[in-house]
Design a protein around this motif. Sequence first.
Motif, short mmCIF file in Angstrom:
data_model
loop_
_atom_site.label_atom_id
_atom_site.label_comp_id
_atom_site.label_asym_id
_atom_site.label_seq_id
_atom_site.Cartn_x
_atom_site.Cartn_y
_atom_site.Cartn_z
N TRP A 9 0.83 -1.20 0.00
CA TRP A 9 0.00 0.00 0.00
C TRP A 9 0.87 1.25 0.00
N LYS A 10 1.94 1.26 0.82
CA LYS A 10 2.86 2.40 0.89
C LYS A 10 3.55 2.62 -0.47
N THR A 11 3.98 1.53 -1.11
CA THR A 11 4.65 1.65 -2.41
C THR A 11 3.70 2.21 -3.46
N LEU A 12 2.48 1.72 -3.49
CA LEU A 12 1.50 2.21 -4.46
C LEU A 12 1.15 3.67 -4.21
N GLU A 14 3.13 5.96 -2.81
CA GLU A 14 4.26 6.77 -3.24
C GLU A 14 4.30 6.88 -4.77
N LEU A 15 4.02 5.77 -5.45
CA LEU A 15 4.01 5.78 -6.91
C LEU A 15 2.92 6.70 -7.45
N GLY A 16 1.73 6.64 -6.84
CA GLY A 16 0.62 7.49 -7.27
C GLY A 16 0.94 8.97 -7.09
N HIS A 18 3.94 10.33 -6.92
CA HIS A 18 5.01 10.69 -7.86
C HIS A 18 4.45 10.93 -9.27
N GLN A 19 3.53 10.07 -9.70
CA GLN A 19 2.95 10.24 -11.03
C GLN A 19 2.13 11.51 -11.12
N GLN A 20 1.44 11.86 -10.04
CA GLN A 20 0.65 13.08 -10.04
C GLN A 20 1.53 14.33 -10.09
N HIS A 22 4.93 14.45 -11.04
CA HIS A 22 5.96 14.49 -12.08
C HIS A 22 5.53 13.83 -13.39
N GLY A 23 4.32 13.33 -13.44
CA GLY A 23 3.88 12.66 -14.66
C GLY A 23 3.64 13.63 -15.80
#
Length: 200
Positions: A9-12, A14-16, A18-20, A22-23
């Motif tokens: 959950w923490k990884t997802l 952080e990924l979400g 980051h995408q918001q 820097h995507g």
Amino acid sequence: SVMERLKIWKTLLELGVHQQLHGHKEGPAVGASMSFSRADMIHLFGHAVHMTPRYVPYQYGNTYSYLLYMWVPRMFWANKPTAQSGNQFFGVAYELQDANSTDSTSIGLPHIVEAYINFGNLGVVFIMLLMGMFYASIDRMFNHPEAGGGGISLYACLLLNFINIETATAATFGALPQTILVLYVALRFLRARKRPLEAL
């Protein structure tokens, strides 16, 4: 384990984030187009017209069958089909999703599309006419000064279900009897408590 799930959950998360941050940012026109495509039903309707009955036969009321036994409490019928069965059928039969994904993803079957895949053009006219008459009757019952505060409150709560037209009819109306019963009991309880206070 619980700890492994928390790490995922923490990884997802952080990924979400980051995408918001820097995507790739789409232009406003692309964003508006994507928003409208999510809101409109004409493309879904066109897809249904193309496939019915050429590839998928008319359903002749099968997706409405839940409305016949929605009154039966699940405590008396543990394996009662869900109100989402129409949405699940539509997504798979019309090749919008895989059968294995129906537990986690649902493709909405809008009312007008559902009317068409069941009875064709005449079904759209007839089913929409019935729904219009039903909505008008509910409006006449509760949307007037004589209905009082309780009636208006009940109407406001019911409207939350009725505006949900982008899903199967069973999903919109399936919980209606239970909702009305719970709201009616709550109103009676509140009125019963109000009378002793007014007597003081």
